[in-house]
Write a protein that holds these residues in place. Sequence first.
Motif, PDB file in Angstrom:
ATOM      1  N   GLY A   1       0.776  -1.414  -0.036  1.00 37.22           N
ATOM      2  CA  GLY A   1       0.069   0.162   0.243  1.00 37.22           C
ATOM      3  C   GLY A   1       0.922   1.148   0.024  1.00 37.22           C
ATOM      4  O   GLY A   1       0.533   2.189  -0.563  1.00 37.22           O
ATOM      5  N   GLU A   2       2.006   1.236   0.828  1.00 41.43           N
ATOM      6  CA  GLU A   2       2.880   2.591   0.498  1.00 41.43           C
ATOM      7  C   GLU A   2       3.312   2.807  -0.597  1.00 41.43           C
ATOM      8  O   GLU A   2       3.331   3.670  -1.209  1.00 41.43           O
ATOM      9  N   TRP A   3       3.567   1.640  -1.529  1.00 46.15           N
ATOM     10  CA  TRP A   3       4.037   1.745  -2.881  1.00 46.15           C
ATOM     11  C   TRP A   3       2.818   2.252  -3.766  1.00 46.15           C
ATOM     12  O   TRP A   3       2.982   3.305  -4.552  1.00 46.15           O
ATOM     13  N   LEU A   4       1.700   1.768  -3.534  1.00 43.27           N
ATOM     14  CA  LEU A   4       0.626   1.945  -4.415  1.00 43.27           C
ATOM     15  C   LEU A   4       0.103   3.516  -4.311  1.00 43.27           C
ATOM     16  O   LEU A   4      -0.064   4.320  -5.121  1.00 43.27           O
ATOM     17  N   TYR A   5      -0.143   3.812  -2.986  1.00 49.63           N
ATOM     18  CA  TYR A   5      -0.560   5.191  -2.534  1.00 49.63           C
ATOM     19  C   TYR A   5       0.185   6.377  -3.007  1.00 49.63           C
ATOM     20  O   TYR A   5       0.064   7.570  -3.482  1.00 49.63           O
ATOM     21  N   ARG A   6       1.652   5.976  -2.829  1.00 48.34           N
ATOM     22  CA  ARG A   6       2.489   6.977  -3.216  1.00 48.34           C
ATOM     23  C   ARG A   6       2.359   7.300  -4.720  1.00 48.34           C
ATOM     24  O   ARG A   6       2.480   8.520  -4.912  1.00 48.34           O
ATOM     25  N   ALA A   7       2.321   6.153  -5.529  1.00 47.00           N
ATOM     26  CA  ALA A   7       2.191   6.490  -7.054  1.00 47.00           C
ATOM     27  C   ALA A   7       0.803   7.261  -7.288  1.00 47.00           C
ATOM     28  O   ALA A   7       0.767   7.862  -8.267  1.00 47.00           O
ATOM     29  N   LEU A   8      -0.273   6.696  -6.608  1.00 42.85           N
ATOM     30  CA  LEU A   8      -1.589   7.013  -6.945  1.00 42.85           C
ATOM     31  C   LEU A   8      -1.478   8.686  -6.533  1.00 42.85           C
ATOM     32  O   LEU A   8      -2.180   9.574  -7.327  1.00 42.85           O
ATOM     33  N   ASN A   9      -0.974   9.053  -5.426  1.00 44.37           N
ATOM     34  CA  ASN A   9      -1.184  10.311  -5.298  1.00 44.37           C
ATOM     35  C   ASN A   9      -0.230  11.178  -6.228  1.00 44.37           C
ATOM     36  O   ASN A   9      -0.538  12.333  -6.689  1.00 44.37           O
ATOM     37  N   LYS A  10       0.973  10.596  -6.563  1.00 42.72           N
ATOM     38  CA  LYS A  10       1.853  11.356  -7.533  1.00 42.72           C
ATOM     39  C   LYS A  10       1.121  11.656  -8.767  1.00 42.72           C
ATOM     40  O   LYS A  10       1.212  12.497  -9.635  1.00 42.72           O
ATOM     41  N   ALA A  11       0.350  10.555  -9.133  1.00 42.79           N
ATOM     42  CA  ALA A  11      -0.475  10.510 -10.699  1.00 42.79           C
ATOM     43  C   ALA A  11      -1.897  11.244 -10.510  1.00 42.79           C
ATOM     44  O   ALA A  11      -2.556  11.360 -11.495  1.00 42.79           O
ATOM     45  N   GLY A  12      -2.265  11.713  -9.248  1.00 47.76           N
ATOM     46  CA  GLY A  12      -3.477  12.475  -9.192  1.00 47.76           C
ATOM     47  C   GLY A  12      -4.824  11.866  -8.795  1.00 47.76           C
ATOM     48  O   GLY A  12      -6.028  12.094  -8.625  1.00 47.76           O
ATOM     49  N   PHE A  13      -4.408  10.443  -8.645  1.00 47.20           N
ATOM     50  CA  PHE A  13      -5.765   9.464  -8.343  1.00 47.20           C
ATOM     51  C   PHE A  13      -5.952   9.347  -6.640  1.00 47.20           C
ATOM     52  O   PHE A  13      -6.933   8.808  -6.703  1.00 47.20           O
ATOM     53  N   ALA A  14      -5.167   9.705  -5.891  1.00 44.70           N
ATOM     54  CA  ALA A  14      -5.394   9.740  -4.515  1.00 44.70           C
ATOM     55  C   ALA A  14      -4.925  10.869  -3.805  1.00 44.70           C
ATOM     56  O   ALA A  14      -4.165  11.843  -4.041  1.00 44.70           O
ATOM     57  N   SER A  15      -5.943  11.272  -2.710  1.00 42.20           N
ATOM     58  CA  SER A  15      -5.539  12.724  -1.982  1.00 42.20           C
ATOM     59  C   SER A  15      -4.349  12.703  -1.118  1.00 42.20           C
ATOM     60  O   SER A  15      -3.974  13.897  -0.789  1.00 42.20           O
ATOM     61  N   GLN A  16      -3.639  11.677  -0.882  1.00 39.67           N
ATOM     62  CA  GLN A  16      -2.586  11.599  -0.160  1.00 39.67           C
ATOM     63  C   GLN A  16      -1.692  10.315  -0.447  1.00 39.67           C
ATOM     64  O   GLN A  16      -2.120   9.437  -1.074  1.00 39.67           O
ATOM     65  N   PRO A  17      -0.653  10.549  -0.117  1.00 37.55           N
ATOM     66  CA  PRO A  17       0.679   9.322  -0.294  1.00 37.55           C
ATOM     67  C   PRO A  17       0.708   8.176   0.581  1.00 37.55           C
ATOM     68  O   PRO A  17       1.239   7.336   0.191  1.00 37.55           O
ATOM     69  N   THR A  18      -0.260   8.373   1.477  1.00 34.32           N
ATOM     70  CA  THR A  18      -0.230   7.260   2.543  1.00 34.32           C
ATOM     71  C   THR A  18      -1.336   6.667   2.985  1.00 34.32           C
ATOM     72  O   THR A  18      -2.396   7.510   2.520  1.00 34.32           O
ATOM     73  N   SER A  19      -1.642   5.451   3.413  1.00 36.29           N
ATOM     74  CA  SER A  19      -2.700   4.869   3.770  1.00 36.29           C
ATOM     75  C   SER A  19      -2.595   4.135   5.032  1.00 36.29           C
ATOM     76  O   SER A  19      -1.841   2.997   4.649  1.00 36.29           O
ATOM     77  N   HIS A  20      -2.820   4.604   6.244  1.00 37.43           N
ATOM     78  CA  HIS A  20      -2.690   3.915   7.225  1.00 37.43           C
ATOM     79  C   HIS A  20      -3.900   3.149   7.928  1.00 37.43           C
ATOM     80  O   HIS A  20      -3.876   2.044   8.521  1.00 37.43           O
ATOM     81  N   HIS A  21      -5.094   3.785   7.929  1.00 38.90           N
ATOM     82  CA  HIS A  21      -6.355   3.339   8.550  1.00 38.90           C
ATOM     83  C   HIS A  21      -7.490   3.984   8.096  1.00 38.90           C
ATOM     84  O   HIS A  21      -7.403   4.832   7.215  1.00 38.90           O
ATOM     85  N   LEU A  22      -8.681   3.386   8.269  1.00 46.39           N
ATOM     86  CA  LEU A  22     -10.018   3.890   7.479  1.00 46.39           C
ATOM     87  C   LEU A  22     -10.237   5.382   7.748  1.00 46.39           C
ATOM     88  O   LEU A  22     -10.927   5.799   6.879  1.00 46.39           O
TER      89      LEU A  22
END
Length: 236
Positions: free
Chosen positions: A86-107
């Motif tokens: 998830g650390e890898w995925l959300y860093r990339a998603l945030n960089k590409a504009g698909f996620a609001s933040q680069p980290t994902s720890h809990h709900l």
Amino acid sequence: MIEPLEHLNQRIVACERCPRLRAWCEDIAREKKREFMADNYWGRPVPNLLPVPPQTHDRKLLIIGLAPAAHGANRTGRMFTGDRSGEWLYRALNKAGFASQPTSHHLDDGLTLSCCAITAVCHCAPPDNKPDRFEIANCQEYLTQTIEFFKPHVFLALGQIAWKSLLDYANAHELLSSQPVKFAHGATITFNDGRSGLASYHPSQQNTFTGRLTESMFDSIFAEAHRLLEITDRPS
Ligand code: SF4
């Protein structure tokens, strides 16, 4: 009225079709890992992670992972949340504009997706990250319904098993006009209805620790996803 995707998520979370996986997820949730002893593990099938707001008109990407990690999504209850993948995925998603933040720890960490949803081949964590073929077949109905309800323009399969499940869906719905494309990092396929499929190595530690998948390789996948979203026809 409950939206179809929310209703689907409710059915996924309540699913008991795979006795081996359900028992294993519950065992993991009861026994826990030492560093997460204070956490209340989710321990149930993990629902699709959907964009907020629902975004019915924008061009959309559907990411297909393999399955929740035992102490990641099986603990937190959200796809790719609380583990190294998830650390890898959300860093990339945030960089590409698909996620609001680069980290994902809990709900409740405030993460939202934009023009993108995340699903999985299996919604329950499997022992050794290996669902068997019957478990994959049991869960394929949820992938089919996710695709039908979310109506993505581009699919991104993370890993060989997700790629195969995507092609199985395409084959079952007569969307393949040629021989299926073999899995490779960066492989693409255009389906009969104009939509596109894209393959990537899974951001598992097995790939990221060994250098098989680098951050720049992963970033290039999302750049390609954006390119495909721009040129892909709207699904009928
Ligand atoms: S893997 Fe899928 S089909 Fe099997 S119990 Fe979990 S949600 Fe149900």
